[in-house]
Design a protein around this motif. Sequence first.
Motif, PDB file in Angstrom:
ATOM      1  N   THR A   1      58.485  -3.275 -32.404  1.00  0.00           N
ATOM      2  CA  THR A   1      59.436  -2.630 -31.509  1.00  0.00           C
ATOM      3  C   THR A   1      58.915  -2.722 -30.077  1.00  0.00           C
ATOM      4  O   THR A   1      57.712  -2.825 -29.847  1.00  0.00           O
ATOM      5  CB  THR A   1      59.660  -1.155 -31.907  1.00  0.00           C
ATOM      6  N   ARG A   2      59.850  -2.706 -29.131  1.00  0.00           N
ATOM      7  CA  ARG A   2      59.490  -2.735 -27.703  1.00  0.00           C
ATOM      8  C   ARG A   2      60.189  -1.562 -27.016  1.00  0.00           C
ATOM      9  O   ARG A   2      61.256  -1.694 -26.412  1.00  0.00           O
ATOM     10  CB  ARG A   2      59.900  -4.078 -27.076  1.00  0.00           C
ATOM     11  N   PRO A   3      59.609  -0.350 -27.133  1.00  0.00           N
ATOM     12  CA  PRO A   3      60.244   0.833 -26.558  1.00  0.00           C
ATOM     13  C   PRO A   3      59.900   1.009 -25.082  1.00  0.00           C
ATOM     14  O   PRO A   3      58.962   0.400 -24.557  1.00  0.00           O
ATOM     15  CB  PRO A   3      59.640   1.964 -27.385  1.00  0.00           C
ATOM     16  N   THR A   4      60.661   1.859 -24.415  1.00  0.00           N
ATOM     17  CA  THR A   4      60.324   2.280 -23.057  1.00  0.00           C
ATOM     18  C   THR A   4      60.450   3.794 -22.962  1.00  0.00           C
ATOM     19  O   THR A   4      61.249   4.417 -23.677  1.00  0.00           O
ATOM     20  CB  THR A   4      61.248   1.660 -21.991  1.00  0.00           C
ATOM     21  N   LEU A   5      59.666   4.367 -22.071  1.00  0.00           N
ATOM     22  CA  LEU A   5      59.761   5.807 -21.835  1.00  0.00           C
ATOM     23  C   LEU A   5      61.156   6.179 -21.357  1.00  0.00           C
ATOM     24  O   LEU A   5      61.706   7.216 -21.747  1.00  0.00           O
ATOM     25  CB  LEU A   5      58.724   6.222 -20.786  1.00  0.00           C
TER      26      LEU A   5
ATOM     27  N   MET B   1      53.298  -1.417 -38.271  1.00  0.00           N
ATOM     28  CA  MET B   1      54.195  -1.388 -37.113  1.00  0.00           C
ATOM     29  C   MET B   1      53.470  -1.814 -35.842  1.00  0.00           C
ATOM     30  O   MET B   1      52.430  -1.259 -35.487  1.00  0.00           O
ATOM     31  CB  MET B   1      54.753   0.024 -36.906  1.00  0.00           C
ATOM     32  N   MET B   2      54.015  -2.804 -35.148  1.00  0.00           N
ATOM     33  CA  MET B   2      53.515  -3.237 -33.847  1.00  0.00           C
ATOM     34  C   MET B   2      54.389  -2.608 -32.759  1.00  0.00           C
ATOM     35  O   MET B   2      55.596  -2.844 -32.702  1.00  0.00           O
ATOM     36  CB  MET B   2      53.588  -4.761 -33.758  1.00  0.00           C
ATOM     37  N   ILE B   3      53.779  -1.771 -31.909  1.00  0.00           N
ATOM     38  CA  ILE B   3      54.488  -1.165 -30.778  1.00  0.00           C
ATOM     39  C   ILE B   3      53.990  -1.852 -29.511  1.00  0.00           C
ATOM     40  O   ILE B   3      52.880  -1.628 -29.058  1.00  0.00           O
ATOM     41  CB  ILE B   3      54.241   0.352 -30.690  1.00  0.00           C
ATOM     42  N   SER B   4      54.817  -2.719 -28.952  1.00  0.00           N
ATOM     43  CA  SER B   4      54.483  -3.411 -27.707  1.00  0.00           C
ATOM     44  C   SER B   4      55.156  -2.652 -26.574  1.00  0.00           C
ATOM     45  O   SER B   4      56.382  -2.651 -26.460  1.00  0.00           O
ATOM     46  CB  SER B   4      54.986  -4.858 -27.763  1.00  0.00           C
ATOM     47  N   PHE B   5      54.354  -1.973 -25.735  1.00  0.00           N
ATOM     48  CA  PHE B   5      54.970  -1.099 -24.728  1.00  0.00           C
ATOM     49  C   PHE B   5      54.536  -1.414 -23.303  1.00  0.00           C
ATOM     50  O   PHE B   5      54.731  -0.607 -22.398  1.00  0.00           O
ATOM     51  CB  PHE B   5      54.719   0.376 -25.067  1.00  0.00           C
ATOM     52  N   GLY B   6      53.988  -2.619 -23.079  1.00  0.00           N
ATOM     53  CA  GLY B   6      53.605  -2.995 -21.723  1.00  0.00           C
ATOM     54  C   GLY B   6      53.260  -4.457 -21.633  1.00  0.00           C
ATOM     55  O   GLY B   6      53.173  -5.175 -22.641  1.00  0.00           O
ATOM     56  N   ASN B   7      53.058  -4.919 -20.382  1.00  0.00           N
ATOM     57  CA  ASN B   7      52.832  -6.340 -20.115  1.00  0.00           C
ATOM     58  C   ASN B   7      51.709  -6.555 -19.101  1.00  0.00           C
ATOM     59  O   ASN B   7      51.819  -7.391 -18.208  1.00  0.00           O
ATOM     60  CB  ASN B   7      54.092  -6.991 -19.536  1.00  0.00           C
TER      61      ASN B   7
ATOM     62  N   GLY C   1      43.257  -3.424 -42.490  1.00  0.00           N
ATOM     63  CA  GLY C   1      44.077  -3.413 -41.294  1.00  0.00           C
ATOM     64  C   GLY C   1      44.523  -2.013 -40.928  1.00  0.00           C
ATOM     65  O   GLY C   1      44.235  -1.033 -41.631  1.00  0.00           O
ATOM     66  N   VAL C   2      45.235  -1.900 -39.827  1.00  0.00           N
ATOM     67  CA  VAL C   2      45.659  -0.599 -39.305  1.00  0.00           C
ATOM     68  C   VAL C   2      47.135  -0.373 -39.589  1.00  0.00           C
ATOM     69  O   VAL C   2      47.904  -1.311 -39.825  1.00  0.00           O
ATOM     70  CB  VAL C   2      45.395  -0.489 -37.788  1.00  0.00           C
ATOM     71  N   ASP C   3      47.538   0.889 -39.568  1.00  0.00           N
ATOM     72  CA  ASP C   3      48.936   1.245 -39.799  1.00  0.00           C
ATOM     73  C   ASP C   3      49.823   0.874 -38.615  1.00  0.00           C
ATOM     74  O   ASP C   3      50.956   0.426 -38.793  1.00  0.00           O
ATOM     75  CB  ASP C   3      49.056   2.757 -40.056  1.00  0.00           C
ATOM     76  N   VAL C   4      49.287   1.090 -37.409  1.00  0.00           N
ATOM     77  CA  VAL C   4      50.078   0.896 -36.191  1.00  0.00           C
ATOM     78  C   VAL C   4      49.183   0.296 -35.111  1.00  0.00           C
ATOM     79  O   VAL C   4      48.019   0.695 -34.976  1.00  0.00           O
ATOM     80  CB  VAL C   4      50.664   2.238 -35.686  1.00  0.00           C
ATOM     81  N   VAL C   5      49.731  -0.650 -34.336  1.00  0.00           N
ATOM     82  CA  VAL C   5      49.086  -1.115 -33.107  1.00  0.00           C
ATOM     83  C   VAL C   5      49.934  -0.654 -31.933  1.00  0.00           C
ATOM     84  O   VAL C   5      51.161  -0.795 -31.945  1.00  0.00           O
ATOM     85  CB  VAL C   5      48.947  -2.651 -33.065  1.00  0.00           C
TER      86      VAL C   5
ATOM     87  N   THR D   1      58.264   7.152 -32.277  1.00  0.00           N
ATOM     88  CA  THR D   1      58.472   5.720 -32.471  1.00  0.00           C
ATOM     89  C   THR D   1      58.416   5.308 -33.936  1.00  0.00           C
ATOM     90  O   THR D   1      59.256   4.549 -34.413  1.00  0.00           O
ATOM     91  CB  THR D   1      57.432   4.908 -31.668  1.00  0.00           C
ATOM     92  N   THR D   2      57.422   5.774 -34.655  1.00  0.00           N
ATOM     93  CA  THR D   2      57.295   5.501 -36.084  1.00  0.00           C
ATOM     94  C   THR D   2      56.555   6.683 -36.700  1.00  0.00           C
ATOM     95  O   THR D   2      55.727   7.305 -36.015  1.00  0.00           O
ATOM     96  CB  THR D   2      56.532   4.181 -36.330  1.00  0.00           C
ATOM     97  N   PRO D   3      56.835   7.024 -37.941  1.00  0.00           N
ATOM     98  CA  PRO D   3      56.141   8.184 -38.539  1.00  0.00           C
ATOM     99  C   PRO D   3      54.631   7.967 -38.585  1.00  0.00           C
ATOM    100  O   PRO D   3      54.152   6.937 -39.061  1.00  0.00           O
ATOM    101  CB  PRO D   3      56.732   8.245 -39.951  1.00  0.00           C
ATOM    102  N   LEU D   4      53.884   8.911 -38.062  1.00  0.00           N
ATOM    103  CA  LEU D   4      52.423   8.891 -38.117  1.00  0.00           C
ATOM    104  C   LEU D   4      51.955  10.178 -38.776  1.00  0.00           C
ATOM    105  O   LEU D   4      52.433  11.263 -38.442  1.00  0.00           O
ATOM    106  CB  LEU D   4      51.828   8.786 -36.703  1.00  0.00           C
ATOM    107  N   ARG D   5      51.018  10.031 -39.704  1.00  0.00           N
ATOM    108  CA  ARG D   5      50.521  11.185 -40.438  1.00  0.00           C
ATOM    109  C   ARG D   5      49.015  11.327 -40.261  1.00  0.00           C
ATOM    110  O   ARG D   5      48.324  10.335 -39.961  1.00  0.00           O
ATOM    111  CB  ARG D   5      50.844  11.045 -41.936  1.00  0.00           C
ATOM    112  N   ARG D   6      48.531  12.515 -40.429  1.00  0.00           N
ATOM    113  CA  ARG D   6      47.094  12.759 -40.396  1.00  0.00           C
ATOM    114  C   ARG D   6      46.397  11.781 -41.341  1.00  0.00           C
ATOM    115  O   ARG D   6      46.810  11.603 -42.487  1.00  0.00           O
ATOM    116  CB  ARG D   6      46.813  14.202 -40.825  1.00  0.00           C
TER     117      ARG D   6
END
Length: 327
Positions: A264-268, A236-242, A211-215, A137-142
């Motif tokens: 972004t609003r992704p789905t599996l 990056m805000m990842i909204s993936f449910g309701n 703050g955080v890199d990703v929610v 979804t978005t680049p995440l690093r250690r």
Amino acid sequence: MQQTARTVVIHENGGPEVLRIEDRPIGDPGPGEVRIRHHACGLNFIDVYQRSGLYPMDLPHALGMEAAGVIEAVGEGVTHLTSGQRAAYAAGPSGAYSEARVMPAAQVCPLPESISFRMAAAMMLKGMTVEYLFNRTTPLRRGDTVLFHAAAGGVGLIACQWAKSEGITLIGTAGTDEKCSLAQFNGATHCINYRTEDFVQRVAEITGGKGVDVVMDSIGADTFEGSLNCLKPLGMMISFGNASGPVPPVDLGMLAQRGSLKITRPTLFTHISDHAVCQAMARRLFGKVEGREVKIHVDQEFPLDQVADAHRALEARQTTGSTILLP
């Protein structure tokens, strides 16, 4: 004599009371299809959304998006599965709440012998969701920091372990101290009880105001505004449910005002629509489980004929980890 299978069906949208069990005919698979005999079926919030009408379907319709079992027959053109093979899936069309079904083969995945049917039914949808959240979804690093809501749920407990395995700091939220302890036991660096603490304020304290890199937010309406307030500039805000209801319309201008945020609003199901990608996602998930980096928590089991009780428990947030139905 034509085979039949007990199947959970809805004829109208509503509460758990609309769930019915019917004997439905199942035939032979056509080209590109398989017939699978289920040993365990998964329970997920998408099933609740379909039952309630939040995600509309033509009715009547069978429910369920996830299961594991044994392939009984394969149709023409299916080469990655054979009759008698163990398999699991998280895929449409819905209809997994059943003893057996015929379905498209492309998203059905060969299941390693080391993973039980119960475990597989509990992990396919949730685990592949975590796979795309962290890897696609978005680049995440250690060393990055993620805020993850509902950290003690089925997706959340996998996410806590996945984050730890990849060196990512995960700040979870949950609704009780016991659930927070469970999330931390599974790898969350911090966990906030959102009923007793302001999660926005607590995230600011944990991150020194950065703050955080990703929610990663599957809750929706109740947490959306606060989640945005937890992001660092360019986050990056990842909204993936309701789970609490759909997010209201968003003024894009506020993303600029809060530091050029992304959303972004992704789905599996978009990710797994490609056969090769789906199979690769499943293999990565199986590798995490077989390598003991991720343990799947099957914390609740219900017979198929108690599916309404399972839905009530899930909606009341009375569950932890994953819940399965046994045909």
